[in-house]
Design a protein around this motif. Structure first.
Motif, PDB file in Angstrom:
ATOM      1  N   SER A 190      -4.766  12.376 -53.147  1.00  0.00           N
ATOM      2  CA  SER A 190      -3.948  13.326 -53.569  1.00  0.00           C
ATOM      3  C   SER A 190      -2.653  13.461 -52.800  1.00  0.00           C
ATOM      4  N   LEU A 191      -1.723  12.272 -52.871  1.00  0.00           N
ATOM      5  CA  LEU A 191      -0.718  11.947 -51.949  1.00  0.00           C
ATOM      6  C   LEU A 191       0.332  13.021 -52.384  1.00  0.00           C
ATOM      7  N   TRP A 192       0.368  13.536 -53.594  1.00  0.00           N
ATOM      8  CA  TRP A 192       1.323  14.570 -53.977  1.00  0.00           C
ATOM      9  C   TRP A 192       1.542  15.635 -53.117  1.00  0.00           C
ATOM     10  N   VAL A 193       0.498  16.037 -52.254  1.00  0.00           N
ATOM     11  CA  VAL A 193       0.419  17.137 -51.292  1.00  0.00           C
ATOM     12  C   VAL A 193       1.441  16.973 -50.325  1.00  0.00           C
ATOM     13  N   GLU A 194       1.434  15.430 -49.876  1.00  0.00           N
ATOM     14  CA  GLU A 194       2.420  15.112 -48.792  1.00  0.00           C
ATOM     15  C   GLU A 194       3.335  14.172 -49.249  1.00  0.00           C
ATOM     16  N   PRO A 195       4.149  14.312 -50.167  1.00  0.00           N
ATOM     17  CA  PRO A 195       5.185  13.411 -50.591  1.00  0.00           C
ATOM     18  C   PRO A 195       5.810  12.532 -49.868  1.00  0.00           C
ATOM     19  N   ASN A 196       6.276  13.098 -48.508  1.00  0.00           N
ATOM     20  CA  ASN A 196       7.025  12.388 -47.604  1.00  0.00           C
ATOM     21  C   ASN A 196       6.170  11.886 -46.412  1.00  0.00           C
ATOM     22  N   ASN A 197       4.726  11.752 -46.841  1.00  0.00           N
ATOM     23  CA  ASN A 197       3.862  11.239 -45.927  1.00  0.00           C
ATOM     24  C   ASN A 197       3.798  11.790 -44.418  1.00  0.00           C
ATOM     25  N   ASN A 198       4.105  13.087 -44.292  1.00  0.00           N
ATOM     26  CA  ASN A 198       4.135  13.421 -42.975  1.00  0.00           C
ATOM     27  C   ASN A 198       3.036  13.835 -42.179  1.00  0.00           C
ATOM     28  N   PHE A 199       2.163  12.782 -42.014  1.00  0.00           N
ATOM     29  CA  PHE A 199       1.034  13.083 -41.597  1.00  0.00           C
ATOM     30  C   PHE A 199       1.056  13.396 -40.065  1.00  0.00           C
ATOM     31  N   PRO A 200       0.469  14.164 -39.356  1.00  0.00           N
ATOM     32  CA  PRO A 200       0.439  14.385 -37.957  1.00  0.00           C
ATOM     33  C   PRO A 200      -0.246  13.192 -37.191  1.00  0.00           C
ATOM     34  N   MET A 201      -0.065  12.732 -36.201  1.00  0.00           N
ATOM     35  CA  MET A 201      -0.515  11.698 -35.536  1.00  0.00           C
ATOM     36  C   MET A 201      -0.504  12.091 -33.996  1.00  0.00           C
ATOM     37  N   MET A 202      -1.891  11.465 -33.350  1.00  0.00           N
ATOM     38  CA  MET A 202      -1.918  11.578 -32.125  1.00  0.00           C
ATOM     39  C   MET A 202      -1.350  10.183 -31.265  1.00  0.00           C
ATOM     40  N   ASN A 203      -0.820  10.603 -30.167  1.00  0.00           N
ATOM     41  CA  ASN A 203       0.009   9.359 -29.414  1.00  0.00           C
ATOM     42  C   ASN A 203      -1.108   8.890 -28.346  1.00  0.00           C
ATOM     43  N   PHE A 204      -1.414   7.667 -28.472  1.00  0.00           N
ATOM     44  CA  PHE A 204      -2.292   7.163 -27.564  1.00  0.00           C
ATOM     45  C   PHE A 204      -1.623   6.121 -26.940  1.00  0.00           C
ATOM     46  N   ARG A 205      -1.890   5.617 -25.747  1.00  0.00           N
ATOM     47  CA  ARG A 205      -1.095   4.343 -24.869  1.00  0.00           C
ATOM     48  C   ARG A 205      -1.476   3.090 -25.555  1.00  0.00           C
ATOM     49  N   LYS A 243       2.086   4.301 -57.384  1.00  0.00           N
ATOM     50  CA  LYS A 243       3.366   4.296 -56.724  1.00  0.00           C
ATOM     51  C   LYS A 243       3.337   5.122 -55.492  1.00  0.00           C
ATOM     52  N   ARG A 244       2.663   5.983 -55.360  1.00  0.00           N
ATOM     53  CA  ARG A 244       2.379   6.830 -54.313  1.00  0.00           C
ATOM     54  C   ARG A 244       1.532   5.849 -53.314  1.00  0.00           C
ATOM     55  N   ILE A 245       0.723   5.345 -53.663  1.00  0.00           N
ATOM     56  CA  ILE A 245      -0.187   4.413 -52.968  1.00  0.00           C
ATOM     57  C   ILE A 245       0.561   3.643 -52.264  1.00  0.00           C
ATOM     58  N   HIS A 246       1.393   2.727 -53.082  1.00  0.00           N
ATOM     59  CA  HIS A 246       2.333   1.648 -52.497  1.00  0.00           C
ATOM     60  C   HIS A 246       3.436   1.925 -51.352  1.00  0.00           C
ATOM     61  N   ILE A 247       3.831   3.410 -51.690  1.00  0.00           N
ATOM     62  CA  ILE A 247       4.616   3.883 -50.791  1.00  0.00           C
ATOM     63  C   ILE A 247       3.959   4.291 -49.366  1.00  0.00           C
ATOM     64  N   PHE A 248       2.726   4.764 -49.582  1.00  0.00           N
ATOM     65  CA  PHE A 248       1.718   5.087 -48.395  1.00  0.00           C
ATOM     66  C   PHE A 248       1.621   3.877 -47.541  1.00  0.00           C
ATOM     67  N   GLU A 249       1.317   2.664 -48.186  1.00  0.00           N
ATOM     68  CA  GLU A 249       1.226   1.444 -47.739  1.00  0.00           C
ATOM     69  C   GLU A 249       2.395   1.119 -46.750  1.00  0.00           C
ATOM     70  N   GLN A 250       3.592   1.284 -47.252  1.00  0.00           N
ATOM     71  CA  GLN A 250       4.960   1.141 -46.590  1.00  0.00           C
ATOM     72  C   GLN A 250       4.974   1.763 -45.340  1.00  0.00           C
ATOM     73  N   TYR A 251       4.312   3.212 -45.467  1.00  0.00           N
ATOM     74  CA  TYR A 251       4.445   4.087 -44.422  1.00  0.00           C
ATOM     75  C   TYR A 251       3.441   3.423 -43.251  1.00  0.00           C
ATOM     76  N   LEU A 252       2.336   3.150 -43.628  1.00  0.00           N
ATOM     77  CA  LEU A 252       1.296   2.318 -42.675  1.00  0.00           C
ATOM     78  C   LEU A 252       2.204   1.127 -41.937  1.00  0.00           C
ATOM     79  N   LYS A 253       2.782   0.516 -42.538  1.00  0.00           N
ATOM     80  CA  LYS A 253       3.408  -0.620 -41.771  1.00  0.00           C
ATOM     81  C   LYS A 253       4.618  -0.104 -40.908  1.00  0.00           C
ATOM     82  N   ARG A 254       5.234   0.686 -41.395  1.00  0.00           N
ATOM     83  CA  ARG A 254       6.045   1.573 -40.346  1.00  0.00           C
ATOM     84  C   ARG A 254       5.511   2.071 -39.251  1.00  0.00           C
ATOM     85  N   TRP A 255       4.547   2.687 -39.161  1.00  0.00           N
ATOM     86  CA  TRP A 255       3.798   3.382 -38.127  1.00  0.00           C
ATOM     87  C   TRP A 255       3.063   2.338 -37.133  1.00  0.00           C
ATOM     88  N   GLU A 256       2.830   1.305 -37.899  1.00  0.00           N
ATOM     89  CA  GLU A 256       2.255   0.077 -37.134  1.00  0.00           C
ATOM     90  C   GLU A 256       3.387  -0.403 -36.305  1.00  0.00           C
TER      91      GLU A 256
END
Length: 370
Positions: free
Chosen positions: A269-284, A305-318
């Motif tokens: 249900s990515l519509w709840v987070e349309p901007n993919n603002n998922f909190p993430m912990m930072n590790f070294r 469409k939202r799944i493919h956008i989420f994929e792009q965010y995964l790549k950015r976070w990487e």
């Protein structure tokens, strides 16, 4: 090379050949057989596309619809030398949506508690364990997958049907991929939306997702590890679900990557987070995370469409060195938002997440006598 096939079971499904010449893609339109007459089929494949020693199988469009022997057992990979030039094969039976299911491989289904206490929310919940069929006669330890919405996973009589994970685990066991414990947590009925929404009071007034995640991670997992023979480390721990259950599982993985390394995410249900603002912990050192993403083409105009956008965010976070993602996306153009399609996808997700198989390229030996 000419492959000829006669099959005794006749239906409307197309027949495909797959093997070590097409990365074991079970629905490759380039390798669809032509029907000649009655139940006779054939395909001619350019020798340049084939290795000297060919391994192959026939499917009706997927591993859930693969060939079987007359007893309903898995068949070994077929093998032939390219120099043979022509071969004639016979298929007695075909799987249909992963069936038939063998009772002797069904998991042991236990109720961990009718009223497992959730201290973070001060309420109780029914929690199930699905154990490998031979759990009590072995001394093995097992990886664990925590799944949301237990009411819709395997019990008959749910309002929306169910994933049939007990049946699908029996199939996986037949293929030598059933050594896994599933912990299934029932949803909280009227509290479901609040518990599966992380921090968004516009969707759920008084969202409780943070507390729910802590319940699974800090309370339920230690209990399971203490009372069952589990592999406790992150490499052997996953979490997942569908719809809102998938969404809260994404949060779980991103906030506790030291606990979970595998996410099974169906129709989130990515519509709840349309901007993919998922909190993430930072590790070294970024954690490696495997994510299996599934969506259906008929789940509304924006699901895929939202799944493919989420994929792009995964790549950015990487790229930001937050995570080291390995993800696989499966889109079924015919799929709608229902347990039936999640049920079909479940074995593929388990195989990829826990057994590193892209499809079924390895030789599989039947576990039962023929």
């Amino acid at each position: 090379m000419r492959f000829e096939l006669f099959t005794e079971e006749n239906d409307e499904r197309n027949i495909y050949i797959t093997g070590n010449f097409n990365s074991w893609n079970p629905r490759d339109e380039r390798y669809k057989l032509t029907k000649s007459e009655n139940q006779n089929y054939f395909i001619e494949i350019d020798n340049q596309l084939l290795p000297e020693n060919i391994e192959y199988k026939f499917t009706k469009g997927g591993w859930e619809n693969v060939e079987l022997d007359i007893y309903g057992n898995i068949t070994p990979n077929r093998k032939v030398s390219k120099s043979t030039g022509k071969i004639a094969d016979l298929v007695k039976k075909w799987r249909l949506n992963w069936g038939p299911f063998k009772k002797e491989f069904f998991p042991i289904v236990e109720v961990i508690s009718e009223e497992f206490y959730i201290p973070q929310l001060d309420r109780h919940r029914k929690v199930w364990a699905l154990l490998p069929y031979d759990y009590y006669i072995s001394d093995k330890r097992y990886p664990v997958l925590y799944l949301q919405d237990a009411q819709n996973l395997f019990n008959e009589g749910s309002d929306y049907g169910n994933w049939e994970i007990d049946k699908k685990l029996s199939v996986l066991t037949e293929y030598g991929r059933g050594d896994i414990i599933i912990i299934a947590i029932e949803h909280g009925s009227e509290d479901r939306i609040k518990e599966y929404i992380f921090d968004n009071d516009h969707v759920a007034n008084g969202s409780e997702g943070k507390k729910y995640i802590r319940f699974i991670t800090d309370t339920l997992k230690p209990f399971v590890d203490e009372n069952y023979r589990t592999k406790k480390d992150r490499d052997n721990t996953g979490i997942g679900g569908s719809s809102l259950g998938a969404l809260i599982s994404i949060y779980s993985g991103f906030l506790y990557p030291e606990v979970y390394s595998k996410l099974l995410i169906f129709s989130p249900s990515l519509w709840v987070e349309p901007n993919n603002n998922f909190p993430m912990m930072n590790f070294r050192v970024p954690f490696t995370m495997k994510i299996y993403l599934y969506g259906g083409g008929r789940e509304g105009s924006k699901m895929v469409k939202r799944i493919h956008i989420f994929e792009q965010y995964l790549k950015r976070w990487e790229k930001k060195n937050l995570f080291d993602f390995e993800f696989r996306t499966s889109i079924n153009p015919e799929g709608n938002h229902s347990e039936f399609y999640w049920s079909q996808e479940f074995p593929r997700a388990i195989e990829w997440l826990f057994y590193n198989n892209t499809e079924n390229p390895v030789e599989v030996k039947p576990q039962q006598k023929q």
